[in-house]
Design a protein around this motif. Structure first.
Motif, PDB file in Angstrom:
ATOM      1  N   SER A   1      28.356 -40.123  11.017  1.00 58.54           N
ATOM      2  CA  SER A   1      27.435 -39.013  10.786  1.00 58.54           C
ATOM      3  C   SER A   1      26.312 -39.078  11.781  1.00 58.54           C
ATOM      4  O   SER A   1      25.988 -40.137  12.300  1.00 58.54           O
ATOM      5  CB  SER A   1      26.863 -39.057   9.362  1.00 58.54           C
TER       6      SER A   1
ATOM      7  N   GLU B   1      15.651 -29.776   4.774  1.00 58.05           N
ATOM      8  CA  GLU B   1      16.697 -30.514   5.486  1.00 58.05           C
ATOM      9  C   GLU B   1      16.214 -31.928   5.808  1.00 58.05           C
ATOM     10  O   GLU B   1      15.035 -32.115   6.110  1.00 58.05           O
ATOM     11  CB  GLU B   1      17.069 -29.775   6.778  1.00 58.05           C
ATOM     12  N   PRO B   2      17.107 -32.891   5.796  1.00 59.57           N
ATOM     13  CA  PRO B   2      18.506 -32.809   5.381  1.00 59.57           C
ATOM     14  C   PRO B   2      18.626 -32.690   3.868  1.00 59.57           C
ATOM     15  O   PRO B   2      17.756 -33.152   3.131  1.00 59.57           O
ATOM     16  CB  PRO B   2      19.097 -34.126   5.885  1.00 59.57           C
ATOM     17  N   ALA B   3      19.685 -32.047   3.435  1.00 62.62           N
ATOM     18  CA  ALA B   3      19.893 -31.842   2.005  1.00 62.62           C
ATOM     19  C   ALA B   3      19.944 -33.176   1.274  1.00 62.62           C
ATOM     20  O   ALA B   3      20.517 -34.142   1.773  1.00 62.62           O
ATOM     21  CB  ALA B   3      21.190 -31.068   1.775  1.00 62.62           C
ATOM     22  N   GLY B   4      19.338 -33.188   0.102  1.00 62.08           N
ATOM     23  CA  GLY B   4      19.306 -34.412  -0.696  1.00 62.08           C
ATOM     24  C   GLY B   4      17.934 -35.034  -0.790  1.00 62.08           C
ATOM     25  O   GLY B   4      17.705 -35.922  -1.617  1.00 62.08           O
TER      26      GLY B   4
ATOM     27  N   CYS C   1      20.817 -36.303  -5.863  1.00 59.68           N
ATOM     28  CA  CYS C   1      20.948 -36.294  -4.408  1.00 59.68           C
ATOM     29  C   CYS C   1      22.294 -35.710  -3.992  1.00 59.68           C
ATOM     30  O   CYS C   1      22.371 -34.854  -3.091  1.00 59.68           O
ATOM     31  CB  CYS C   1      20.779 -37.712  -3.860  1.00 59.68           C
TER      32      CYS C   1
ATOM     33  N   GLN D   1      23.234 -31.896  -2.082  1.00 52.85           N
ATOM     34  CA  GLN D   1      24.057 -31.772  -0.881  1.00 52.85           C
ATOM     35  C   GLN D   1      25.280 -30.894  -1.135  1.00 52.85           C
ATOM     36  O   GLN D   1      25.688 -30.112  -0.263  1.00 52.85           O
ATOM     37  CB  GLN D   1      24.484 -33.157  -0.406  1.00 52.85           C
TER      38      GLN D   1
ATOM     39  N   ALA E   1      24.178 -27.303  -1.130  1.00 51.42           N
ATOM     40  CA  ALA E   1      23.958 -26.810   0.227  1.00 51.42           C
ATOM     41  C   ALA E   1      25.273 -26.454   0.911  1.00 51.42           C
ATOM     42  O   ALA E   1      25.315 -25.566   1.774  1.00 51.42           O
ATOM     43  CB  ALA E   1      23.211 -27.858   1.044  1.00 51.42           C
ATOM     44  N   ARG E   2      26.366 -27.107   0.500  1.00 45.37           N
ATOM     45  CA  ARG E   2      27.684 -26.820   1.065  1.00 45.37           C
ATOM     46  C   ARG E   2      28.448 -25.790   0.245  1.00 45.37           C
ATOM     47  O   ARG E   2      29.611 -25.494   0.559  1.00 45.37           O
ATOM     48  CB  ARG E   2      28.506 -28.110   1.128  1.00 45.37           C
TER      49      ARG E   2
ATOM     50  N   LEU F   1      29.322 -37.378   1.764  1.00 48.77           N
ATOM     51  CA  LEU F   1      27.897 -37.134   1.581  1.00 48.77           C
ATOM     52  C   LEU F   1      27.086 -38.365   1.966  1.00 48.77           C
ATOM     53  O   LEU F   1      27.619 -39.455   2.128  1.00 48.77           O
ATOM     54  CB  LEU F   1      27.624 -36.752   0.113  1.00 48.77           C
ATOM     55  N   ASP F   2      25.789 -38.149   2.107  1.00 46.77           N
ATOM     56  CA  ASP F   2      24.885 -39.238   2.508  1.00 46.77           C
ATOM     57  C   ASP F   2      24.042 -39.637   1.299  1.00 46.77           C
ATOM     58  O   ASP F   2      23.201 -38.851   0.843  1.00 46.77           O
ATOM     59  CB  ASP F   2      23.973 -38.764   3.650  1.00 46.77           C
TER      60      ASP F   2
ATOM     61  N   PRO G   1      19.609 -39.890   2.494  1.00 48.66           N
ATOM     62  CA  PRO G   1      19.343 -38.976   3.614  1.00 48.66           C
ATOM     63  C   PRO G   1      18.064 -39.285   4.374  1.00 48.66           C
ATOM     64  O   PRO G   1      17.923 -38.903   5.534  1.00 48.66           O
ATOM     65  CB  PRO G   1      19.270 -37.601   2.936  1.00 48.66           C
TER      66      PRO G   1
END
Length: 508
Positions: free
Chosen positions: A109, A210-213, A222, A226, A229-230, A276-277, A280
């Motif tokens: 990532s 941003e970033p999402a989460g 979290c 994300q 957002a997707r 996912l992260d 983030p």
């Protein structure tokens, strides 16, 4: 009985820890980076100390060539990092039952946001046409914004009233380094004299950053942010995120029933979760980590032995300016100034001797470690010998505590990679046949290989691993196997069997 005063003579021995001796002991356990900082402080305090920075002509020519014709790799490759769903990351957000939620397979990532990546590519693209000073990667590293600064920019651009911006700033101050909100909404409301509903409204705006989460209060939130957002937070995924404990236990049958999906859909959902992260905010850590620099280098010699050398880059070059001392001391006005200069000279000489003794001690300990672990360097981790500090200390005639200080946070560059010196000190596991003992690190590697090679239809239990190890001459208890397995974040045989069967069915 009458009391009377009298004189008595006694002889005794005691160790007095002078400041110089304490300094020498402290220098032994300092890392390369810490040692450089310490020397910088000493040079600033002591006018008789100075750094010796020899630079030969070849180095100068090379530096000049680097300035006039810099060569850079592709900018996109520089910021490709790996984000790994490890047990450590998960256990920080949930209880210990989540330590096996995500496998060890790393996913790639981008570690920086799109703005910084574009800025880097622009700077790297112009490096070839820059002035003779070229382009310094260190300048770019210093320009990386912190998480607080990144969030602050988005707060300034968000559609918020002045009062809401104040609330958003307070929430931003409550973020930890991973991007999670570690302050209660009611606490923010009380501190700012507003109501909790207003704080919750602003938090909802912050969840769109941003970033999402970012600004999530736990791992489930979290992941939910994300997925939203997707546009993938459907009812099935919502049910999966709400039952992360079952996912950690790999209870796929129960998850299929709760989520209302078949096995193929569940595996697709798991793949999306792994992408996912979980942290983030770490993309904006805000500080450069100290790079690991090997203190000792080991290479094969022509005669078949090992050449052990100190890394010249880690050896501080410090000189005592005796010429300056002679010139200044001759003009000293009073005894106080002479005493000050004498003390500076004494401290400077002691520091140089301590640094020299430190280097010799590190080399002596490292050489003995190489001698003891020769089989490891030749054949690998399976031939790592059990070794303790006392064995090395007795062999080189030093105290065990000295060896302990020397091996702390020191690294050795070998043909098999870079290892901390303490890596070579492992516990002893008895041989089942009464022969030579085995290193715990070597046994740990055997256990990992056994589990990696097991088949879905024949998953090894801890008892089975114990039996196999005993057949190969390793006498080990079941609880020790379980401890080693858990230390490597390997699930139990029941959990591995569930996952392997699910993956096998998905591949049909």
């Amino acid at each position: 009985m009458a009391l009377a005063a009298k004189l008595q003579l006694r002889q005794s021995q005691s160790l007095v820890m002078t400041p110089q001796l304490m300094q020498s002991i402290r220098l032994l356990q300092l890392t390369h980076v810490e040692l450089e900082r310490f020397i910088d402080e000493e040079i600033e305090r002591n006018p008789l100390l100075e750094r010796a920075e020899p630079q030969d002509d070849a180095a100068s020519d090379q530096a000049q060539k680097s300035e006039t014709a810099p060569e850079r790799d592709s900018a996109g490759d520089w910021f490709e990092g790996e984000t790994e769903w490890s047990a450590e990351a998960i256990s920080q957000k949930l209880d210990s039952s989540l330590e096996n939620l995500f496998p060890d397979d790393p996913g790639t990532s981008e570690r920086l946001g799109p703005d910084l990546t574009a800025q880097w590519k622009s700077a790297a693209g112009g490096a070839g046409t820059a002035s003779s000073e070229g382009f310094d990667v260190g300048d770019m590293a210093a320009a990386v914004v912190t998480l607080r600064e990144h969030v602050g920019e988005q707060i300034a651009l968000a559609s918020l009233s002045p009062g809401d911006r104040l609330i958003a700033g307070e929430l931003a101050d409550g973020l930890d380094e991973a991007g999670y909100l570690r302050i209660a909404l009611v606490e923010v409301a009380v501190r700012l004299g507003t109501d909790e509903a207003a704080v919750a409204h602003v938090l909802g705006v912050c969840h769109t950053f941003e970033p999402a989460g970012l600004f999530a209060r736990d791992l489930a939130e979290c992941l939910s942010l994300q997925l939203q957002a997707r546009d993938r937070f459907d009812p099935a995924m919502k049910a999966l995120v709400a039952n992360l404990e079952l996912l950690a236990r790999r209870d796929f049958q129960t998850l299929k029933r709760i989520c209302g999906v078949d096995e193929e859909d569940l595996l697709d959902m798991l793949a999306e979760i792994r992408a996912l992260d979980p942290r983030p905010g770490l993309a904006f850590s805000g500080g450069a980590s100290d790079a690991i620099v090997a203190d000792v280098e080991v290479r094969a010699a022509n005669d078949g032995s090992w050449a052990v050398e100190l890394n010249a880059d880690t050896l501080p070059r410090v000189l005592v300016d005796n010429v300056y001392f002679a010139r200044v001391s001759s003009h000293a006005k009073d005894q106080a100034e002479k005493d000050f200069l004498a003390e500076c000279l004494q401290n400077a000489n002691w520091l140089t001797r301590s640094l020299d003794q430190r280097a010799k001690t590190i080399l002596k300990v490292a050489s003995e470690i190489v001698r003891q672990q020769d089989a490891f360097l030749v054949h690998g981790v399976r031939h790592l010998k059990p070794l303790n500090l006392r064995t090395v200390a007795d062999a080189i005639g030093m105290h065990e505590s000295t060896v302990s200080r020397v091996t702390a946070n020191k690294y050795m560059l070998t043909p098999r990679g870079v290892f901390e010196l303490r890596y070579f000190f492992t516990a002893s596991i008895a041989s089942a046949e009464g022969g030579e003992a085995h290193s715990s690190e070597a046994v740990r590697d055997r256990i990992k290989q056994m589990i990696d090679e097991e088949k879905p239809a024949d998953v090894l239990s801890d008892d089975a691993i114990v039996d196999m190890l005993k057949e190969s001459g390793v006498d080990i208890a079941r609880r020790t196997v379980a401890k080693y397995r858990e230390g490597m974040n390997i699930p139990s045989s029941v959990q591995r069997r569930r996952e392997k069967r699910a993956l096998a069915n998905a591949g049909r």
